[in-house]
Scaffold this motif. Structure first.
Motif, mmCIF file in Angstrom:
data_model
loop_
_atom_site.group_PDB
_atom_site.id
_atom_site.type_symbol
_atom_site.label_atom_id
_atom_site.label_comp_id
_atom_site.label_asym_id
_atom_site.label_seq_id
_atom_site.Cartn_x
_atom_site.Cartn_y
_atom_site.Cartn_z
ATOM 1 N N GLU A 112 -8.235 1.163 4.595
ATOM 2 C CA GLU A 112 -7.981 0.516 3.305
ATOM 3 C C GLU A 112 -7.673 -0.968 3.431
ATOM 4 O O GLU A 112 -8.013 -1.752 2.549
ATOM 5 C CB GLU A 112 -6.844 1.230 2.571
ATOM 6 C CG GLU A 112 -7.209 2.635 2.147
ATOM 7 C CD GLU A 112 -6.031 3.397 1.567
ATOM 8 O OE1 GLU A 112 -5.151 2.762 0.961
ATOM 9 O OE2 GLU A 112 -5.994 4.632 1.728
ATOM 10 N N ASP A 141 -5.653 5.858 7.412
ATOM 11 C CA ASP A 141 -5.838 5.455 6.015
ATOM 12 C C ASP A 141 -5.584 3.955 5.860
ATOM 13 O O ASP A 141 -6.343 3.250 5.198
ATOM 14 C CB ASP A 141 -4.879 6.213 5.087
ATOM 15 C CG ASP A 141 -5.046 7.722 5.159
ATOM 16 O OD1 ASP A 141 -6.190 8.188 5.327
ATOM 17 O OD2 ASP A 141 -4.023 8.425 5.040
ATOM 18 N N LEU A 142 -4.504 3.489 6.470
ATOM 19 C CA LEU A 142 -4.145 2.076 6.359
ATOM 20 C C LEU A 142 -5.178 1.175 7.024
ATOM 21 O O LEU A 142 -5.523 0.124 6.493
ATOM 22 C CB LEU A 142 -2.758 1.836 6.958
ATOM 23 C CG LEU A 142 -1.602 2.505 6.208
ATOM 24 C CD1 LEU A 142 -0.317 2.440 7.034
ATOM 25 C CD2 LEU A 142 -1.405 1.883 4.847
ATOM 26 N N ALA A 170 0.785 7.318 3.588
ATOM 27 C CA ALA A 170 -0.524 7.141 4.198
ATOM 28 C C ALA A 170 -0.413 7.317 5.708
ATOM 29 O O ALA A 170 0.640 7.072 6.301
ATOM 30 C CB ALA A 170 -1.081 5.757 3.884
ATOM 31 N N ARG A 228 0.825 -1.206 0.000
ATOM 32 C CA ARG A 228 0.000 0.000 0.000
ATOM 33 C C ARG A 228 0.861 1.258 0.000
ATOM 34 O O ARG A 228 0.594 2.221 -0.713
ATOM 35 C CB ARG A 228 -0.951 -0.021 1.205
ATOM 36 C CG ARG A 228 -1.651 1.293 1.521
ATOM 37 C CD ARG A 228 -2.324 1.929 0.308
ATOM 38 N NE ARG A 228 -2.815 3.256 0.605
ATOM 39 C CZ ARG A 228 -2.113 4.380 0.485
ATOM 40 N NH1 ARG A 228 -0.849 4.351 0.095
ATOM 41 N NH2 ARG A 228 -2.670 5.548 0.755
#
Length: 120
Positions: free
Chosen positions: A50, A46-47, A42, A36
């Motif tokens: 996602e 966000d991680l 990020a 990613r």
């Protein structure tokens, strides 16, 4: 972080650096985070969104990757943005994909290229 699969800890314990590197990348979650981050920096939030992981899980694995020297972060205001520190890591993942394909296994270790105007 004192987990034995982290590069710096493993090397300090006398494990060969190449073995320690592959141990660091040998975890599915860390590999997903690396893939990613190959697409761009990020935040932890966000991680988690996602990748569908808990914040504590992402933070633990980011700490390991930081200890390994593969990931670092920059602070902007009250936020931390994580990014890969070694772009050549993507060359290693590309070579691994090629090797796996040659053995009849299809796997994507790197993110798909982003095409402007085409939804992901």
């Amino acid at each position: 972080m004192s987990e034995p699969h982290c590069l710096s800890v493993a090397v300090a314990a006398g494990v060969a650096p190449a073995v320690a590197l592959f141990r660091s990348l040998g975890d599915d979650t860390r590999l997903r985070i690396v893939a990613r981050l190959a697409a761009g920096e990020a935040r932890v939030v966000d991680l988690t969104a996602e990748l569908g992981l808990a914040q504590s899980t992402v933070s633990k694995h980011l700490a390991c990757l930081r200890d390994c020297g593969l990931v670092d972060y920059r602070v902007q205001g009250r936020q931390s943005f994580y990014a890969l520190t070694r772009p050549e890591l993507m060359d290693l993942l590309a070579a691994a994909e090629g090797l796996l394909a040659a053995t009849g296994t299809t796997v994507a270790l790197r993110p798909a290229p982003v095409v402007p105007g085409v939804p992901a």
